[in-house]
Write a protein that holds these residues in place. Structure first.
Motif, PDB file in Angstrom:
ATOM      1  N   ASP A 128     -97.039  14.452 -41.531  1.00 40.06           N
ATOM      2  CA  ASP A 128     -96.834  14.352 -40.086  1.00 40.06           C
ATOM      3  C   ASP A 128     -96.119  13.054 -39.752  1.00 40.06           C
ATOM      4  N   GLY A 129     -95.348  13.062 -38.676  1.00 36.58           N
ATOM      5  CA  GLY A 129     -94.580  11.889 -38.270  1.00 36.58           C
ATOM      6  C   GLY A 129     -95.137  11.225 -37.026  1.00 36.58           C
ATOM      7  N   LYS A 130     -94.890   9.929 -36.922  1.00 40.57           N
ATOM      8  CA  LYS A 130     -95.295   9.152 -35.741  1.00 40.57           C
ATOM      9  C   LYS A 130     -94.254   8.079 -35.471  1.00 40.57           C
ATOM     10  N   ARG A 131     -93.868   7.956 -34.232  1.00 38.21           N
ATOM     11  CA  ARG A 131     -92.953   6.886 -33.850  1.00 38.21           C
ATOM     12  C   ARG A 131     -93.731   5.626 -33.511  1.00 38.21           C
ATOM     13  N   VAL A 132     -93.355   4.525 -34.136  1.00 37.82           N
ATOM     14  CA  VAL A 132     -93.954   3.221 -33.816  1.00 37.82           C
ATOM     15  C   VAL A 132     -93.180   2.676 -32.628  1.00 37.82           C
ATOM     16  N   ARG A 133     -93.714   2.849 -31.427  1.00 37.90           N
ATOM     17  CA  ARG A 133     -92.955   2.584 -30.198  1.00 37.90           C
ATOM     18  C   ARG A 133     -92.818   1.105 -29.876  1.00 37.90           C
ATOM     19  N   GLY A 134     -93.900   0.349 -30.030  1.00 36.48           N
ATOM     20  CA  GLY A 134     -93.864  -1.040 -29.614  1.00 36.48           C
ATOM     21  C   GLY A 134     -94.015  -1.147 -28.102  1.00 36.48           C
ATOM     22  N   LYS A 135     -94.329  -2.345 -27.648  1.00 44.38           N
ATOM     23  CA  LYS A 135     -94.632  -2.547 -26.221  1.00 44.38           C
ATOM     24  C   LYS A 135     -93.457  -2.189 -25.322  1.00 44.38           C
ATOM     25  N   TYR A 136     -92.230  -2.498 -25.754  1.00 42.17           N
ATOM     26  CA  TYR A 136     -91.080  -2.273 -24.889  1.00 42.17           C
ATOM     27  C   TYR A 136     -90.378  -0.950 -25.170  1.00 42.17           C
ATOM     28  N   LYS A 137     -91.020  -0.085 -25.996  1.00 44.15           N
ATOM     29  CA  LYS A 137     -90.522   1.264 -26.283  1.00 44.15           C
ATOM     30  C   LYS A 137     -89.125   1.263 -26.872  1.00 44.15           C
ATOM     31  N   LYS A 138     -88.716   0.155 -27.493  1.00 41.36           N
ATOM     32  CA  LYS A 138     -87.361   0.071 -28.048  1.00 41.36           C
ATOM     33  C   LYS A 138     -87.328   0.395 -29.541  1.00 41.36           C
ATOM     34  N   SER A 139     -88.470   0.466 -30.156  1.00 37.00           N
ATOM     35  CA  SER A 139     -88.498   0.671 -31.597  1.00 37.00           C
ATOM     36  C   SER A 139     -87.950   2.041 -31.970  1.00 37.00           C
ATOM     37  N   LYS A 140     -87.126   2.062 -33.013  1.00 31.98           N
ATOM     38  CA  LYS A 140     -86.581   3.319 -33.515  1.00 31.98           C
ATOM     39  C   LYS A 140     -87.279   3.737 -34.815  1.00 31.98           C
ATOM     40  N   ILE A 141     -88.366   3.054 -35.140  1.00 32.76           N
ATOM     41  CA  ILE A 141     -89.074   3.360 -36.379  1.00 32.76           C
ATOM     42  C   ILE A 141     -89.877   4.645 -36.206  1.00 32.76           C
ATOM     43  N   HIS A 142     -89.623   5.580 -37.097  1.00 40.80           N
ATOM     44  CA  HIS A 142     -90.390   6.820 -37.122  1.00 40.80           C
ATOM     45  C   HIS A 142     -90.921   6.973 -38.533  1.00 40.80           C
ATOM     46  N   LEU A 143     -92.233   6.961 -38.685  1.00 46.48           N
ATOM     47  CA  LEU A 143     -92.856   7.023 -40.000  1.00 46.48           C
ATOM     48  C   LEU A 143     -93.377   8.429 -40.266  1.00 46.48           C
ATOM     49  N   VAL A 144     -92.951   9.002 -41.376  1.00 47.53           N
ATOM     50  CA  VAL A 144     -93.469  10.288 -41.810  1.00 47.53           C
ATOM     51  C   VAL A 144     -94.518  10.013 -42.887  1.00 47.53           C
ATOM     52  N   SER A 145     -95.746  10.435 -42.631  1.00 45.92           N
ATOM     53  CA  SER A 145     -96.865  10.068 -43.496  1.00 45.92           C
ATOM     54  C   SER A 145     -97.434  11.270 -44.225  1.00 45.92           C
ATOM     55  N   ALA A 146     -97.949  10.999 -45.432  1.00 41.63           N
ATOM     56  CA  ALA A 146     -98.710  11.994 -46.189  1.00 41.63           C
ATOM     57  C   ALA A 146    -100.167  11.559 -46.155  1.00 41.63           C
ATOM     58  N   TRP A 147    -101.017  12.382 -45.607  1.00 39.62           N
ATOM     59  CA  TRP A 147    -102.402  12.035 -45.335  1.00 39.62           C
ATOM     60  C   TRP A 147    -103.322  13.010 -46.067  1.00 39.62           C
ATOM     61  N   GLU A 148    -104.166  12.486 -46.946  1.00 41.27           N
ATOM     62  CA  GLU A 148    -105.120  13.357 -47.631  1.00 41.27           C
ATOM     63  C   GLU A 148    -106.300  13.589 -46.695  1.00 41.27           C
ATOM     64  N   SER A 149    -106.392  14.790 -46.188  1.00 43.77           N
ATOM     65  CA  SER A 149    -107.312  15.085 -45.096  1.00 43.77           C
ATOM     66  C   SER A 149    -108.780  14.942 -45.480  1.00 43.77           C
ATOM     67  N   ASN A 150    -109.175  15.379 -46.668  1.00 49.52           N
ATOM     68  CA  ASN A 150    -110.588  15.325 -47.046  1.00 49.52           C
ATOM     69  C   ASN A 150    -111.094  13.902 -47.221  1.00 49.52           C
ATOM     70  N   ARG A 151    -110.283  13.033 -47.808  1.00 49.56           N
ATOM     71  CA  ARG A 151    -110.716  11.647 -48.038  1.00 49.56           C
ATOM     72  C   ARG A 151    -110.254  10.708 -46.922  1.00 49.56           C
ATOM     73  N   SER A 152    -109.412  11.205 -46.020  1.00 50.73           N
ATOM     74  CA  SER A 152    -108.846  10.380 -44.948  1.00 50.73           C
ATOM     75  C   SER A 152    -108.114   9.177 -45.509  1.00 50.73           C
ATOM     76  N   PHE A 153    -107.242   9.426 -46.488  1.00 50.98           N
ATOM     77  CA  PHE A 153    -106.450   8.372 -47.117  1.00 50.98           C
ATOM     78  C   PHE A 153    -104.971   8.608 -46.862  1.00 50.98           C
ATOM     79  N   LEU A 154    -104.253   7.529 -46.578  1.00 45.96           N
ATOM     80  CA  LEU A 154    -102.798   7.596 -46.517  1.00 45.96           C
ATOM     81  C   LEU A 154    -102.261   7.536 -47.940  1.00 45.96           C
ATOM     82  N   LEU A 155    -101.523   8.558 -48.348  1.00 48.87           N
ATOM     83  CA  LEU A 155    -101.001   8.634 -49.709  1.00 48.87           C
ATOM     84  C   LEU A 155     -99.580   8.088 -49.830  1.00 48.87           C
TER      85      LEU A 155
END
Length: 393
Positions: A128-155
């Motif tokens: 799943d992806g999430k945009r890191v917006r920052g306070k001024y909403k200028k950030s263009k960083i979009h992080l696509v993450s792999a998350w192990e759902s059972n252990r709640s770990f970012l892989l």
């Protein structure tokens, strides 16, 4: 001359702080990270600075200003722990975080996560992806993450400039993971034949949300389940499961309808090993008002309605336990960092800190309290650190 402490007052923090093995472990852990600073600008070693930053984030620091203030207030601890005589200036932290290649820290983080013991449960990985917006909403960083759902770990995670680039980021992320026998869940952004193909070629299974602009397949799914509802699910070779939950003034009903017979689907061969198709209908009633949403999914697995529903629901843990945690407990969307790699590096370090706390707590709930405890009591910070640097306290 400092007097030796009695055993009665020799805390966990003291045990680790006075342990030379800790310093050696820190250096070993960060040894692959390339220092972006020139030789005459290294008054503080890179591993020492990274330990200070990580300690600060564990103890509630959300900005570079917070990190600098924490280092100043905790200089006695860092003198004993790292041999640092004076707290680094704000500029030292700012310069490092804006110039350090985030892939270096990410690599250390991912290697550590992958070294942790596997769970006995089947591996469910939500992409799943999430945009890191920052306070001024200028950030263009979009992080696509792999998350192990059972252990709640970012892989793992991959940075993209915009959400539309998730299609190219997802294959890159999958390539960096061991997905053999894992079930990968992806929202509609990842509904691509090439992504499905890569998952199967790498030994994984998939359950992917269909999107409206996927054309034929989404239309075929909607039409099939409409007809199945009209003529009878048993007649259409479908299995169903209805569940309901009540609480907090609302009623939620979910119906899962699944078919493992797709001989009628003309485009089936385009989706590698496609075996099942399901419809999930969610009805929510709050104060007498009912809303309904229908979603469609495909999978290579032959599923029961119960198992399919569990896998679908597992995907939302990435929203509830990762994205929500970053925004609420780590104030990620309020971050002012925007220069160079600062936002990228802070995002990775927040996730590392969050994982350490998650392991300690056994869940996300209580994260804010644990960060406060780390701020008030150094032994909590040391306890959390010991999990990554493998030093017993």
């Amino acid at each position: 001359m400092r007097q030796k402490k009695s055993a009665e007052f020799y805390s966990e923090a003291d045990q680790l702080i006075d342990n030379q093995a800790f310093v050696e472990s820190v250096s070993e852990y960060f040894k692959e990270i390339k220092d972006p600073r020139v030789g005459d600008n290294q008054s503080y070693s890179l591993p020492h600075l990274l330990v200070m930053i990580l300690c600060a984030i564990l103890a509630g620091a959300n900005t570079i200003i917070d990190i600098h203030m924490y280092a100043k207030l905790k200089i006695e601890m860092f003198t004993r722990l790292l041999g640092v005589k004076k707290a680094p200036s704000y500029d030292v932290f700012w310069w490092l975080l804006t110039r350090l290649d985030p892939k270096n820290i990410e690599s250390c983080f991912i290697n550590w996560i992958q070294s942790l013991p596997e769970s006995d449960q089947s591996k469910l990985i939500a992409i799943d992806g999430k945009r890191v917006r920052g306070k001024y909403k200028k950030s263009k960083i979009h992080l696509v993450s792999a998350w192990e759902s059972n252990r709640s770990f970012l892989l793992g995670q991959v940075k993209t400039d915009v959400k539309s680039n998730e299609i190219t980021a997802i294959p890159e992320l999958l390539e960096s993971l061991d997905i053999k026998d894992a079930t990968i869940t992806i929202d509609a952004a990842g509904c691509q034949t090439e992504i499905v193909k890569k998952i199967r070629e790498n030994g994984g299974n998939y359950l992917i949300t269909l999107k409206g602009n996927q054309g034929t397949l989404h239309a075929e799914a909607e039409n099939f389940f409409n007809q199945a509802r009209s003529f009878g699910y048993e007649e259409a070779e479908c299995e169903t499961l209805l569940s309901a939950e009540k609480g907090h003034g609302r009623i939620e009903e979910r119906q899962v309808v699944i078919t493992n017979n797709l001989k009628w689907l003309d485009c089936c061969e385009k989706w590698k090993d496609l075996t099942s198709m399901l419809e999930v209908t969610s009805r929510r009633t709050i104060k007498g008002k009912t809303t309904e949403a229908r979603r469609f999914f495909i999978s290579n697995l032959k599923l029961t309605p119960k198992l399919a529903g569990e896998i679908v629901r597992s995907h939302w843990s990435v929203e509830n336990r990762l994205h929500w945690n970053m925004d609420v407990n780590f104030k990620e969307d309020a971050s002012l960092a925007a220069t160079g790699y600062a936002a990228d590096n802070l995002a990775i370090l927040r996730r590392l800190a969050s994982t350490l706390i998650r392991i300690d707590l056994g869940g996300v709930r209580g994260t804010a309290n644990r960060r406060r405890q780390a701020a008030w009591d150094d032994s909590w910070t040391i306890r959390l650190l010991s999990r990554i640097f493998e030093i017993e306290v």
